[in-house]
Design a protein around this motif. Structure first.
Motif, PDB file in Angstrom:
ATOM      1  N   GLU A  73      40.714  44.040  36.889  1.00  0.00           N
ATOM      2  CA  GLU A  73      41.261  45.359  36.530  1.00  0.00           C
ATOM      3  C   GLU A  73      42.286  45.225  35.407  1.00  0.00           C
ATOM      4  OE1 GLU A  73      40.597  47.494  40.871  1.00  0.00           O
ATOM      5  OE2 GLU A  73      42.614  46.837  40.318  1.00  0.00           O
ATOM      6  N   LYS A  74      43.070  44.142  35.475  1.00  0.00           N
ATOM      7  CA  LYS A  74      44.090  43.897  34.448  1.00  0.00           C
ATOM      8  C   LYS A  74      43.430  43.668  33.092  1.00  0.00           C
ATOM      9  CE  LYS A  74      48.546  41.595  34.770  1.00  0.00           C
ATOM     10  NZ  LYS A  74      49.176  40.383  35.281  1.00  0.00           N
ATOM     11  N   ALA A  75      42.275  42.980  33.167  1.00  0.00           N
ATOM     12  CA  ALA A  75      41.560  42.670  31.923  1.00  0.00           C
ATOM     13  C   ALA A  75      40.725  43.868  31.467  1.00  0.00           C
ATOM     14  CB  ALA A  75      40.673  41.456  32.145  1.00  0.00           C
ATOM     15  N   GLY A  76      40.926  44.995  32.132  1.00  0.00           N
ATOM     16  CA  GLY A  76      40.219  46.220  31.727  1.00  0.00           C
ATOM     17  C   GLY A  76      38.784  46.245  32.227  1.00  0.00           C
ATOM     18  N   GLY A  77      38.506  45.451  33.264  1.00  0.00           N
ATOM     19  CA  GLY A  77      37.148  45.440  33.842  1.00  0.00           C
ATOM     20  C   GLY A  77      36.116  45.100  32.781  1.00  0.00           C
ATOM     21  N   ASN A  78      36.401  44.015  32.012  1.00  0.00           N
ATOM     22  CA  ASN A  78      35.534  43.680  30.873  1.00  0.00           C
ATOM     23  C   ASN A  78      34.238  42.960  31.259  1.00  0.00           C
ATOM     24  OD1 ASN A  78      36.345  41.151  31.533  1.00  0.00           O
ATOM     25  ND2 ASN A  78      37.552  40.778  29.685  1.00  0.00           N
ATOM     26  N   GLY A  79      33.984  42.825  32.550  1.00  0.00           N
ATOM     27  CA  GLY A  79      32.714  42.228  32.997  1.00  0.00           C
ATOM     28  C   GLY A  79      32.643  40.724  32.804  1.00  0.00           C
ATOM     29  N   ASP A  80      33.761  40.081  32.483  1.00  0.00           N
ATOM     30  CA  ASP A  80      33.783  38.623  32.318  1.00  0.00           C
ATOM     31  C   ASP A  80      33.258  37.959  33.599  1.00  0.00           C
ATOM     32  OD1 ASP A  80      34.552  35.910  32.149  1.00  0.00           O
ATOM     33  OD2 ASP A  80      36.169  36.425  30.743  1.00  0.00           O
ATOM     34  N   LYS A  81      32.383  36.948  33.390  1.00  0.00           N
ATOM     35  CA  LYS A  81      31.765  36.279  34.548  1.00  0.00           C
ATOM     36  C   LYS A  81      32.780  35.714  35.530  1.00  0.00           C
ATOM     37  CE  LYS A  81      27.149  34.738  33.427  1.00  0.00           C
ATOM     38  NZ  LYS A  81      26.493  33.724  32.641  1.00  0.00           N
ATOM     39  N   LYS A  82      33.933  35.280  34.989  1.00  0.00           N
ATOM     40  CA  LYS A  82      34.907  34.650  35.895  1.00  0.00           C
ATOM     41  C   LYS A  82      35.474  35.658  36.910  1.00  0.00           C
ATOM     42  CE  LYS A  82      39.035  34.980  33.027  1.00  0.00           C
ATOM     43  NZ  LYS A  82      39.336  34.714  31.689  1.00  0.00           N
ATOM     44  N   PHE A  83      35.234  36.948  36.628  1.00  0.00           N
ATOM     45  CA  PHE A  83      35.711  37.974  37.576  1.00  0.00           C
ATOM     46  C   PHE A  83      34.596  38.447  38.520  1.00  0.00           C
ATOM     47  CE2 PHE A  83      38.515  39.091  33.790  1.00  0.00           C
ATOM     48  CZ  PHE A  83      39.579  38.332  34.262  1.00  0.00           C
ATOM     49  N   TYR A  84      33.451  37.737  38.446  1.00  0.00           N
ATOM     50  CA  TYR A  84      32.312  38.227  39.240  1.00  0.00           C
ATOM     51  C   TYR A  84      32.645  38.286  40.747  1.00  0.00           C
ATOM     52  CZ  TYR A  84      27.985  38.513  41.801  1.00  0.00           C
ATOM     53  OH  TYR A  84      27.016  38.904  42.697  1.00  0.00           O
ATOM     54  N   LEU A  85      32.345  39.411  41.324  1.00  0.00           N
ATOM     55  CA  LEU A  85      32.551  39.581  42.777  1.00  0.00           C
ATOM     56  C   LEU A  85      31.262  40.130  43.373  1.00  0.00           C
ATOM     57  CD1 LEU A  85      36.085  41.199  42.679  1.00  0.00           C
ATOM     58  CD2 LEU A  85      35.522  39.139  43.951  1.00  0.00           C
ATOM     59  N   SER A  86      30.834  39.514  44.445  1.00  0.00           N
ATOM     60  CA  SER A  86      29.617  40.008  45.094  1.00  0.00           C
ATOM     61  C   SER A  86      29.978  41.177  46.004  1.00  0.00           C
ATOM     62  CB  SER A  86      28.989  38.897  45.932  1.00  0.00           C
ATOM     63  OG  SER A  86      29.826  38.637  47.034  1.00  0.00           O
ATOM     64  N   ASP A  87      28.941  41.872  46.479  1.00  0.00           N
ATOM     65  CA  ASP A  87      29.194  42.965  47.437  1.00  0.00           C
ATOM     66  C   ASP A  87      29.869  42.436  48.703  1.00  0.00           C
ATOM     67  OD1 ASP A  87      28.399  45.087  45.963  1.00  0.00           O
ATOM     68  OD2 ASP A  87      26.341  45.075  46.685  1.00  0.00           O
ATOM     69  N   GLN A  88      29.503  41.186  49.068  1.00  0.00           N
ATOM     70  CA  GLN A  88      30.131  40.609  50.269  1.00  0.00           C
ATOM     71  C   GLN A  88      31.639  40.455  50.092  1.00  0.00           C
ATOM     72  OE1 GLN A  88      26.765  39.376  49.574  1.00  0.00           O
ATOM     73  NE2 GLN A  88      26.626  37.609  50.923  1.00  0.00           N
ATOM     74  N   ASP A  89      32.038  40.166  48.829  1.00  0.00           N
ATOM     75  CA  ASP A  89      33.479  40.033  48.553  1.00  0.00           C
ATOM     76  C   ASP A  89      34.163  41.390  48.618  1.00  0.00           C
ATOM     77  OD1 ASP A  89      33.271  37.296  47.943  1.00  0.00           O
ATOM     78  OD2 ASP A  89      32.636  37.758  45.896  1.00  0.00           O
ATOM     79  N   LEU A  90      33.440  42.416  48.258  1.00  0.00           N
ATOM     80  CA  LEU A  90      34.066  43.723  48.065  1.00  0.00           C
ATOM     81  C   LEU A  90      34.064  44.635  49.277  1.00  0.00           C
ATOM     82  CD1 LEU A  90      32.787  44.476  44.467  1.00  0.00           C
ATOM     83  CD2 LEU A  90      35.123  43.942  45.157  1.00  0.00           C
ATOM     84  N   HIS A  91      33.049  44.537  50.075  1.00  0.00           N
ATOM     85  CA  HIS A  91      33.011  45.431  51.248  1.00  0.00           C
ATOM     86  C   HIS A  91      32.054  44.888  52.301  1.00  0.00           C
ATOM     87  CE1 HIS A  91      29.151  47.300  49.978  1.00  0.00           C
ATOM     88  NE2 HIS A  91      29.618  47.080  48.764  1.00  0.00           N
ATOM     89  N   GLY A  92      31.731  45.706  53.287  1.00  0.00           N
ATOM     90  CA  GLY A  92      30.891  45.287  54.411  1.00  0.00           C
ATOM     91  C   GLY A  92      31.380  46.010  55.653  1.00  0.00           C
ATOM     92  N   THR A  93      30.597  45.993  56.664  1.00  0.00           N
ATOM     93  CA  THR A  93      30.920  46.676  57.923  1.00  0.00           C
ATOM     94  C   THR A  93      30.044  46.023  58.976  1.00  0.00           C
ATOM     95  OG1 THR A  93      31.541  48.798  56.948  1.00  0.00           O
ATOM     96  CG2 THR A  93      30.628  48.905  59.137  1.00  0.00           C
ATOM     97  N   VAL A  94      30.427  46.143  60.235  1.00  0.00           N
ATOM     98  CA  VAL A  94      29.535  45.666  61.290  1.00  0.00           C
ATOM     99  C   VAL A  94      29.253  46.839  62.232  1.00  0.00           C
ATOM    100  CG1 VAL A  94      30.549  43.369  61.145  1.00  0.00           C
ATOM    101  CG2 VAL A  94      31.329  44.930  62.940  1.00  0.00           C
TER     102      VAL A  94
END
Ligand code: ASP
Length: 370
Positions: free
Chosen positions: A218-239
């Motif tokens: 977010e700080k980098a302006g969400g520039n899509g840089d690979k080093k910021f890659y986050l999977s859906d598992q990193d971002l959310h989930g529910t059981v």
């Protein structure tokens, strides 16, 4: 004695009278026969219905479906070891719920037990493995619903409850309310002896790193840089878990840590009855996972039930239609559902959903990808 018709000799009159007597007897015998046969068939029918009912009580199907979150899941990015761990986690949840259903326990107990095992497993985004919000805090939501009574209990934004699903159940059973949140919910937990833990209990390195990456991106302006890659598992989930018990009662239970980086106080679809959780004995039990805001906008889980109740749709048709509707709005996710006859549906519009069910032979089936 029959009266002889006049103008006939006694002999003929007597012969006629005897034959009339004979046919009269035969006719009444047949009538009696028909009457008895009729009564016997009625009795047989009533008996069959009675035994039919008894056997249907005995043979009411039990069923259990669980999920551990939906999202983008790429086979290439999953190691065999990690996949085994996820499948193991799903199986543990199935085992906990199935044991209860098999010994005649309730769908409420089974779904609560299944969800508790997920909550204790750091792999899944609920309880121990919950994601962090923007303030670096774990805030959890959970709900449970009883399809027999339509009673429900839910908690939102709790920070110290080891198993939020059990607190949700207590809210349903021991409070006059349906949804309780934050400090008030935790006070209620204390009053009822629910296990509370230090906030550190919910720390997991992977979830923490995900929040740091999200913030850096977010700080980098969400520039899509690979080093910021986050999977859906990193971002959310529910059981979640849905079940049908021997008495024909349905229940749904859902628990989540929500979304990584969510604002403090954000409440997702999970504790919204009819959003991420719904059960009704007349139709089905449903637990959802995905973009919570879209599930709330779609009143997703209640929509499935309503389509079945008012639109006479099948479970499959109704649940697929709702997932399509969420997709059209721009949301992603999936749901697990079971109907009053034990039919199940597990639709999702993502590339995968951690999910499992018990098949007709009692075998545990676990699936991840499409
Ligand atoms: N539905 C959850 C929420 O929005 C997140 C998820 O299931 O992935 O809180």
């Amino acid at each position: 004695m029959p009266q002889f018709p006049s103008g006939k000799s006694d002999f003929f009159s007597l012969a006629e009278a005897n034959s009339a007597d004979y046919w009269f007897e035969i006719r009444s015998m047949w009538k009696r026969c028909f009457l008895i046969c009729g009564l016997l068939s009625l009795a047989a029918l009533a008996g069959a219905q009675h035994f039919g009912k008894m056997s249907s009580i005995k043979e009411t199907k039990i069923g259990l479906v669980v999920h551990g979150g939906a999202g983008t899941m790429e086979r290439g990015k999953m190691t065999p070891e990690k996949e085994r761990e996820y499948r193991g986690g799903i199986e543990n949840a199935l085992r906990a719920g199935w044991e209860i259903l098999q010994r005649g326990g309730s769908s409420l107990d089974a779904t609560e037990a299944a969800v508790r095992t997920f909550e204790d497993d750091p792999l899944f985004n609920a309880g121990k493995g919950s994601v962090f919000n923007a303030a670096g805090i774990n805030e959890m939501d959970a709900a449970i619903m009883d399809g027999r009574t339509l009673k429900a209990g839910a908690v939102a934004c709790v920070q110290h409850v080891k198993n939020p699903i059990s607190l949700a159940r207590l809210v349903m059973e021991k409070s006059p309310h349906i949804v309780m949140s934050a400090a008030g919910a935790e006070d209620f937990a204390k009053q009822h002896g629910v296990e509370l833990v230090d906030a550190n209990y919910f720390f997991t390195q992977d979830r923490w790193d995900a929040l740091q990456k999200l913030k850096a991106s977010e700080k980098a302006g969400g520039n899509g840089d690979k080093k910021f890659y986050l999977s859906d598992q990193d971002l959310h989930g529910t059981v979640g878990a849905v079940a049908l018990d021997r008495n024909g009662n349905l229940a749904a239970a859902t628990s989540t840590g929500g979304k990584t980086g969510k604002l403090s106080g954000r409440i997702g679809d999970t504790p919204i009855i009819g959003g991420g959780t719904y059960a009704n004995n007349a139709t089905c039990a449903v637990s959802g996972t995905g973009d919570g805001e879209f599930f709330i906008m779609s009143t997703a889980t209640h929509d499935v039930s309503a389509m079945m109740e008012y639109g006479r749709k099948s479970l499959e048709e109704a649940s697929v239609a709702v997932i399509k509707k969420i997709g059209k709005l721009g949301g992603t996710g999936g749901m697990i559902a079971i109907d009053k006859n034990g039919k199940i549906a597990l639709p999702f519009n993502t590339s995968g959903m951690y999910r499992g069910y018990v098949d007709a032979n009692g075998k545990f089936v676990t699936e991840i990808y499409r």
